[in-house]
Enzyme design. Structure first.
Site, PDB file in Angstrom:
ATOM      1  N   TYR A 115     -20.681  83.652  -6.048  1.00 55.22           N
ATOM      2  CA  TYR A 115     -20.294  84.175  -4.685  1.00 55.22           C
ATOM      3  C   TYR A 115     -20.649  85.366  -4.408  1.00 55.22           C
ATOM      4  CZ  TYR A 115     -17.009  85.228  -1.035  1.00 55.22           C
ATOM      5  OH  TYR A 115     -16.319  85.506   0.376  1.00 55.22           O
ATOM      6  N   SER A 144     -19.295  89.638   2.746  1.00 58.61           N
ATOM      7  CA  SER A 144     -18.077  89.871   1.913  1.00 58.61           C
ATOM      8  C   SER A 144     -17.968  91.198   1.167  1.00 58.61           C
ATOM      9  CB  SER A 144     -17.678  88.746   0.799  1.00 58.61           C
ATOM     10  OG  SER A 144     -16.678  89.212  -0.048  1.00 58.61           O
TER      11      SER A 144
HETATM   12  N1  LIG Z   1     -10.459  85.088   3.094  1.00 58.45           N
HETATM   13  C1  LIG Z   1     -11.249  86.251   2.869  1.00 58.45           C
HETATM   14  O1  LIG Z   1     -10.631  87.210   2.210  1.00 58.45           O
HETATM   15  C2  LIG Z   1     -12.540  86.671   2.824  1.00 58.45           C
HETATM   16  C3  LIG Z   1     -13.363  87.579   2.473  1.00 58.45           C
HETATM   17  C4  LIG Z   1     -14.678  87.709   2.317  1.00 58.45           C
HETATM   18  C5  LIG Z   1     -15.525  86.962   2.850  1.00 58.45           C
HETATM   19  N2  LIG Z   1     -14.785  85.677   3.573  1.00 58.45           N
HETATM   20  C6  LIG Z   1     -15.695  84.750   4.056  1.00 58.45           C
HETATM   21  O2  LIG Z   1     -15.436  84.022   5.277  1.00 58.45           O
HETATM   22  C7  LIG Z   1     -15.653  82.924   5.425  1.00 58.45           C
HETATM   23  C8  LIG Z   1     -14.759  81.765   5.532  1.00 58.45           C
HETATM   24  O3  LIG Z   1     -13.902  81.885   4.405  1.00 58.45           O
HETATM   25  P1  LIG Z   1     -12.333  81.660   4.606  1.00 58.45           P
HETATM   26  O4  LIG Z   1     -11.777  82.708   4.097  1.00 58.45           O
HETATM   27  O5  LIG Z   1     -11.853  81.245   6.015  1.00 58.45           O
HETATM   28  O6  LIG Z   1     -12.171  80.436   3.399  1.00 58.45           O
HETATM   29  P2  LIG Z   1     -11.636  78.955   3.780  1.00 58.45           P
HETATM   30  O7  LIG Z   1     -10.497  78.767   4.514  1.00 58.45           O
HETATM   31  O8  LIG Z   1     -11.895  78.338   2.501  1.00 58.45           O
HETATM   32  O9  LIG Z   1     -12.832  78.342   4.883  1.00 58.45           O
HETATM   33  C9  LIG Z   1     -14.157  77.994   4.262  1.00 58.45           C
HETATM   34  C10 LIG Z   1     -14.882  77.473   5.666  1.00 58.45           C
HETATM   35  O10 LIG Z   1     -16.136  77.227   5.314  1.00 58.45           O
HETATM   36  C11 LIG Z   1     -16.296  75.923   5.621  1.00 58.45           C
HETATM   37  N3  LIG Z   1     -17.183  75.181   4.652  1.00 58.45           N
HETATM   38  C12 LIG Z   1     -16.829  75.072   3.146  1.00 58.45           C
HETATM   39  N4  LIG Z   1     -17.774  74.418   2.440  1.00 58.45           N
HETATM   40  C13 LIG Z   1     -18.527  73.650   3.570  1.00 58.45           C
HETATM   41  C14 LIG Z   1     -19.375  73.207   3.448  1.00 58.45           C
HETATM   42  N5  LIG Z   1     -20.191  72.472   2.544  1.00 58.45           N
HETATM   43  N6  LIG Z   1     -20.423  72.577   4.662  1.00 58.45           N
HETATM   44  C15 LIG Z   1     -19.524  73.365   5.967  1.00 58.45           C
HETATM   45  N7  LIG Z   1     -18.611  73.960   5.956  1.00 58.45           N
HETATM   46  C16 LIG Z   1     -17.958  74.375   4.801  1.00 58.45           C
HETATM   47  C17 LIG Z   1     -14.787  75.066   5.789  1.00 58.45           C
HETATM   48  O11 LIG Z   1     -15.017  74.265   6.839  1.00 58.45           O
HETATM   49  P3  LIG Z   1     -13.926  72.820   6.466  1.00 58.45           P
HETATM   50  O12 LIG Z   1     -13.255  72.979   5.269  1.00 58.45           O
HETATM   51  O13 LIG Z   1     -13.370  72.672   7.640  1.00 58.45           O
HETATM   52  O14 LIG Z   1     -15.075  72.086   6.154  1.00 58.45           O
HETATM   53  C18 LIG Z   1     -14.195  76.332   6.221  1.00 58.45           C
HETATM   54  O15 LIG Z   1     -14.146  76.494   7.349  1.00 58.45           O
HETATM   55  C19 LIG Z   1     -16.574  82.610   4.136  1.00 58.45           C
HETATM   56  O16 LIG Z   1     -17.833  83.082   4.406  1.00 58.45           O
HETATM   57  C20 LIG Z   1     -16.021  83.468   3.044  1.00 58.45           C
HETATM   58  O17 LIG Z   1     -16.846  83.754   2.055  1.00 58.45           O
HETATM   59  C21 LIG Z   1     -13.498  85.515   3.343  1.00 58.45           C
END
Ligand SMILES: NC(=O)c1ccc[n+]([C@@H]2O[C@H](COP(=O)([O-])OP(=O)(O)OC[C@H]3O[C@@H](n4cnc5c(N)ncnc54)[C@H](OP(=O)(O)O)[C@@H]3O)[C@@H](O)[C@H]2O)c1
Length: 258
Positions: A162, A148
């Site tokens: 985080y 991130s």
């Molecule tokens: N959105 C952003 O702006 C952003 C920016 C920087 C980095 N990221 C990174 O991108 C990745 C995905 O995040 P997102 O933005 O798509 O957020 P999100 O919509 O909240 O998705 C989080 C994902 O992680 C999975 N997850 C969460 N806790 C888990 C657990 N205990 N076991 C297994 N799976 C788990 C969820 O799966 P289920 O809910 O289907 O179980 C979901 O697919 C993360 O690593 C996040 O840090 C996102």
């Protein structure tokens, strides 16, 4: 150029690939012809997502809650039972916690560090035999860790564990890249900026906050699915065969232009 970006037939595991950023990447990979396995904590949600993505190609869902190292080992065993090789592991599943420093709970450390750092490490370790099977010198197997921007630069988002977990993931990726280069397993990290997923629901669902955020981004907008899918396809393809240990921002210039 023929075949340089071709990933058809490659087997790819995307953790958290049923929703959010993982789903954006998984869709891009399936559409590009890869054989994709997606996980969700909810096995039904993983199955539903896989069925929807099967409209464009090959996709299977697996239920996995990666909140312990044992669960990561169990997921690796499930993948081994389904496939003999793995060309790409996308460690995308992640969680966050936000609270003011004074009231930030101790309980928001282990849970975040386990899902964001330990489980990805355990998956790499336990899936190494499959990654080695999928690796060649001309086209290494890949680990693609989702870090991130919050682990690279200071964003005032009160997400202490985080931000620390993502900085840890960035460094761990480089350490693993060094260790695995001799096995033709490349390890790279994507550092997304702001994409309007559930993790950003507090901003995504508020037009004023979203416009304010977009105004801070040098390219003037938040991320779109193609922005992350395009990078993911590139990093899974032979076009990136000479890259390992890289940390690649995909943030509209938020980290690079300051
Ligand atoms: N959105 C952003 O702006 C952003 C920016 C920087 C980095 N990221 C990174 O991108 C990745 C995905 O995040 P997102 O933005 O798509 O957020 P999100 O919509 O909240 O998705 C989080 C994902 O992680 C999975 N997850 C969460 N806790 C888990 C657990 N205990 N076991 C297994 N799976 C788990 C969820 O799966 P289920 O809910 O289907 O179980 C979901 O697919 C993360 O690593 C996040 O840090 C996102």
């Amino acid at each position: 150029m023929t075949g340089l970006f071709d990933i058809s037939g490659k087997t790819i595991l995307v953790t958290g690939g049923a929703t959010g950023l993982g789903r954006m990447m998984a869709e891009g990979l399936v559409r590009a012809g890869a054989d994709v396995l997606v996980t969700s904590r909810n096995a039904d949600a993983a199955g539903d997502a896989a069925r929807a993505m099967s409209a464009w190609g090959r996709c299977e869902g697996i239920g996995a809650n990666l909140s312990s190292a044992e669960a990561a080992t169990a997921l690796a065993a499930e993948v081994k039972a389904r496939r003999k090789q793995l060309h790409v592991l996308v460690n995308n599943a992640g969680r966050t916690w936000g609270a003011p420093l004074e009231s930030f709970p101790d309980s928001a450390w282990n849970s975040v560090m386990t899902v964001n750092v330990q489980a990805p490490f355990t998956l790499v370790r336990d899936l190494l035999p499959l990654l080695r099977e999928g690796a060649t010198e001309a086209d290494p197997a890949r680990v693609l860790n989702v870090g991130s921007m919050a682990g690279m630069v200071v964003e005032r988002i009160n997400a202490y564990s985080y931000a620390a977990s993502k900085a840890a993931m960035h460094h761990l990726s480089k350490v693993m890249a060094a260790d695995l280069a001799g096995d033709n397993v490349a390890v790279n990290t994507i550092a997304p900026g702001y994409f309007p997923t559930r993790m950003m629901a507090h901003i995504r669902d508020d037009d004023e906050k979203l416009a304010e955020l977009a105004g801070r981004v040098p390219l003037g907008r938040v991320g779109h699915p193609d922005d992350i899918a395009g990078l993911c396809v590139f990093l899974a393809s032979r076009a990136s065969a000479y890259m390992t240990g890289a940390l690649i921002p995909v943030d509209g210039g938020l980290s690079g232009c300051r």
